[in-house]
Design an enzyme around this catalytic site. Sequence first.
Site, short mmCIF file in Angstrom:
data_model
loop_
_atom_site.label_atom_id
_atom_site.label_comp_id
_atom_site.label_asym_id
_atom_site.label_seq_id
_atom_site.Cartn_x
_atom_site.Cartn_y
_atom_site.Cartn_z
N HIS A 194 0.82 -1.21 0.00
CA HIS A 194 0.00 0.00 0.00
C HIS A 194 0.86 1.27 0.00
O HIS A 194 0.63 2.20 -0.77
CB HIS A 194 -0.91 -0.04 1.24
CG HIS A 194 -1.89 1.08 1.31
ND1 HIS A 194 -2.64 1.32 2.44
CD2 HIS A 194 -2.26 2.03 0.42
CE1 HIS A 194 -3.43 2.37 2.22
NE2 HIS A 194 -3.21 2.82 1.01
N GLU A 235 2.39 1.65 -3.33
CA GLU A 235 1.38 2.12 -4.29
C GLU A 235 1.27 3.66 -4.23
O GLU A 235 1.22 4.33 -5.26
CB GLU A 235 0.04 1.45 -3.98
CG GLU A 235 -1.14 1.97 -4.79
CD GLU A 235 -2.25 2.50 -3.89
OE1 GLU A 235 -2.48 3.73 -3.90
OE2 GLU A 235 -2.88 1.70 -3.17
N HIS A 236 1.25 4.21 -3.02
CA HIS A 236 1.20 5.68 -2.89
C HIS A 236 2.49 6.32 -3.41
O HIS A 236 2.45 7.34 -4.07
CB HIS A 236 1.06 6.06 -1.42
CG HIS A 236 -0.33 6.02 -0.89
ND1 HIS A 236 -0.96 7.15 -0.42
CD2 HIS A 236 -1.22 5.02 -0.78
CE1 HIS A 236 -2.17 6.82 0.00
NE2 HIS A 236 -2.36 5.53 -0.21
N GLU A 283 4.63 9.37 2.68
CA GLU A 283 3.50 8.53 2.34
C GLU A 283 3.28 7.40 3.35
O GLU A 283 2.16 6.97 3.57
CB GLU A 283 3.67 7.95 0.93
CG GLU A 283 3.70 9.01 -0.16
CD GLU A 283 2.41 9.83 -0.22
OE1 GLU A 283 1.32 9.26 -0.05
OE2 GLU A 283 2.52 11.06 -0.44
N GLU A 295 -4.45 7.08 6.96
CA GLU A 295 -5.51 6.45 6.20
C GLU A 295 -5.94 5.16 6.93
O GLU A 295 -7.13 4.89 7.12
CB GLU A 295 -5.02 6.12 4.79
CG GLU A 295 -6.07 5.46 3.91
CD GLU A 295 -5.53 4.96 2.57
OE1 GLU A 295 -4.41 5.36 2.19
OE2 GLU A 295 -6.23 4.18 1.92
ZN LIG Z 1 -4.16 4.56 0.27
#
Ligand SMILES: [Zn+2]
Length: 974
Positions: free
Chosen positions: A67, A70-71, A145, A167
């Site tokens: 994740h 991915e960011h 991130e 998040e």
């Molecule tokens: Zn995310």
Amino acid sequence: MDFKTGETYHGFKLLEKENIVEVQSKGLLFEHEKTRARLVKLENSDDNKLFSIAFRTPPQDSRGLPHILEHSVLCGSRKFPARELFVELLKGSLNTFLNAMTFPDKTMYPIASRNTKDFFNLMSVYLDSVFHPNLLNQPEIMKQEGWHYELHNPDDEITYKGVVYNEMRGAYSAPETILRREIYSSLFPDTVYGVDSGGDPDVIPELTQEQFRAYHRDYYHPSNSYIYLYGDGDTLEELRFINDEYLKDFSYRNINSEIKEQTAFEKPVEKVVDYPVSVDETEDGKTYLCLNWVTVKSTDPELSLAFEILGHLLLKTPAAPLKKALLGSGLGRDVFGLLNTEVLQIPFSVVLKNSSEGNRDEFEKVVLSTLHDLVNNGIDKKLIEASINSKEFLLREADFKRYPKGLFFAMKSLSTWLHNRNPFAPLEYEPSLKVLRRGLTENYFEKLIDKYLLNNSHRSLLTVRPRRGLEEDRTVALRQKLADYKATLSPEEIDKLVLQTQALAKRQSTPDTPESLAKIPRLSRSDINNQAEELPLAEKQEAGIPVLAHHMFTNSVAYLNLYFDCGVVTAPDLPYLALLARVVSRIDTRNHDYSDLANELEIHTGGIDFDIFVYRSIHTDAMLPRFQVQSKALIRKLPELIKLLGEVLGHSDFSNTSRLKDIVHEMKSQLEMKINYNSHSIARERLFSYMTVADQYNERIAGLALYRSVSDMADNFDVRAEEIAGKLANLASVVFNRQNLLVSITAGENDYSVFRKEFSALLEHLPDAVPVPVHYSFSPPVINEGLFTPGKVQYVAKGFNFRQLGYEYTGVMQVVSTISKLTYLWNRLRVRGGAYGVFAQFSRNGELFLGSYRDPNLAETLEVFDGLPEFLRSTDFGEEQITKYILGSISSIDQPLTPSMKGIRATIRWITGNTQEDIQKARDQLIETTLEDIRGIADIIDDSLKKNYFCVVGSETKIKQSKGIFNSVIQVFK
Ligand SMILES: [Zn+2]
């Protein structure tokens, strides 16, 4: 171009080609010879072209590597060094979709556009980003991130910050997230599905830079990639581009990323976990009980589809036997199923909500004995037919709303492709449907239950129970952990940390250089279509009722929508009106009991949905509340659809109070999920209810006020049952009235005559009475509230209705919204503040809304909002920058619409008096935006923010810390 199997095109060898009638495409499967990268193209006439590259990314633990990567991948690359590359693309391209997604076993980077030049631009940026990202040599990217220690002054407390960190803190606040996580960890203890690829906030800070870079090196390679192309683009040119610009520089590498299977359990397991509730909340009746199985494999499209249908018929429809048995047992208040056909071994869960720990054994017994009965006595064939039809309708309609079709097909294909199976098989649903139809005459579904549920020990029984103060304990423990860490640091190390924090902040507040921004390929203003799209609408009258006809190709589906003016419902009755929208079609009628009705609806229609919206006239600002009935069916089934509409609108029988009780409890439960997952809309709705009567109306049919009313109905149902049933019956006769009605039909032009012939049959079931409009006035609300939940993050909303200050909407506001959201708020709240999402919206009705999503801060965010006018006034946006923002704003307006969406949008424009001239005027204003215009809007924002109206949903600790700024602090859940 006619591609030949076995031939090579720009380095790609064609392995297979197939006509796939179900998706009206020619499917081509290639392999890149040099790297063995896999590539699928679906060739068809859709101009909404999609490109996606996915990698198999098995997570090793719950540190969130896939994740965070991915960011980070989209934070600058070799050719495109802009630090916020992803958001730069959002600002200035004509994309119809742009995102990146982490799954439990793969990571996907899709883009879509209808403009060929734009499509290649976006493809280039994405390919460069995945293969050559700057995260490899810029450690600040992972810090921003992922996570980092933050320390501004040597005497402060150290905290964790990071976008993904916040998040996931937000995600882990909701009990349903914890439940889902625990289902997977209980069923898949030895495979990648047992850990969280998104990241568990408790362990995200264990991730190191070395692991991060190594993970990219290991998995982001063409040999581990799955490339998907879809649409009317030139396939040969796309292959050439991908090979010549990117893949030709790589060689094959053997990458071990295979997704392993979990060995079946010898006997079922049990697990108990806690989730947090507020300190003063009751724990009673808040336990989730959950029985889970590992069932069939997603690589078998027939069985995968069969389980989707089985899940639907057992738990989803009002006729679902397992749902009925569980609700009837009185062991809990809401029941739902979970099924994920995207993971290799498909997990299936039965969840009972609002139960208690003591009911666990009884819950399991009811589930298993109901399944036994179904196997022994057979499932109602009508229910099977209904469930197959309902799924078949959705497959054929393939209406994915605002998402590109290609995206869904790519995700479907990956369910087999990722595990080395044919990518076309999941798209070809006709053969599977044919087999499943045997369930109408044979014991197909009963056998599935017997084999994969009853005689399957790969099962877990999960109890997820509430614990007061758990969040507070964890907060204390986290502070202690960070204090202990700080205690291990020498004064020099502490100074170093302060310097690092400052350096990161400095980097984050330094804009990208014009040179690095200029490298991003751009379109120009001449690429924009100046004309606003016209939506088909013909005004007609049938039997004295106004009808809007939207003629277009709909693939033999009719979309029939009814709009009843519900400005005839008195203020105290509004919560009952919202309940009515949940009850109609799910309760007995004159001719059907509710189960039978549910089957009839699925057999003959594509579904009927009920909802309430409060529109406002664009020109007079008059409030226009509408009770909306959205229905669809194949053209040849229109007579049945109209008959069923007449039945539910004219002849619902609300006297079955035990059924009513189930629906009220289910509604309460769903509103709780809305509060947990859409806290930002709760904050927004509440904020605007401080200002206008229309928003106060809305708050009573959709917001926190509705949750309060429905909770009271649920908690005191037995004493209020008669009253509630009476209210519903009365409202149905007042609202579903011929003289309140507007009809909208979306279908082919030749199909209109079918509609005209059948339509009057509907009217026979509706009363014909002169409506009595209500004049609404509500008592003045308390403004500026702090609403706390057991969550860990904040949702801050601030804004005002600028029409009340004498200002009017202009198209320039869309450009200012893009600037505010993607530059100012993004940099301040997301990049620097660590909030996951930001909002800046202007509506035609005069709403200016600024908001944050999963935000670690509160007071600081309000300050950032207040600084927006000054930012807009003091920034010198050059011609190129303004063009970029215009492009980004146009792309959000010009999203392709499906036929059903076109019909709905045209109708709403008609209701609100938003004419083609109005729309064209706003578009012209948008396209012609100047620096002067932008500064003009800054004044409107300034005046609006000075009214100082805000509302915050957030954690108990944070809200109570800031209680001085609120007029009222409210505990959301009791
Ligand atoms: Zn995310």
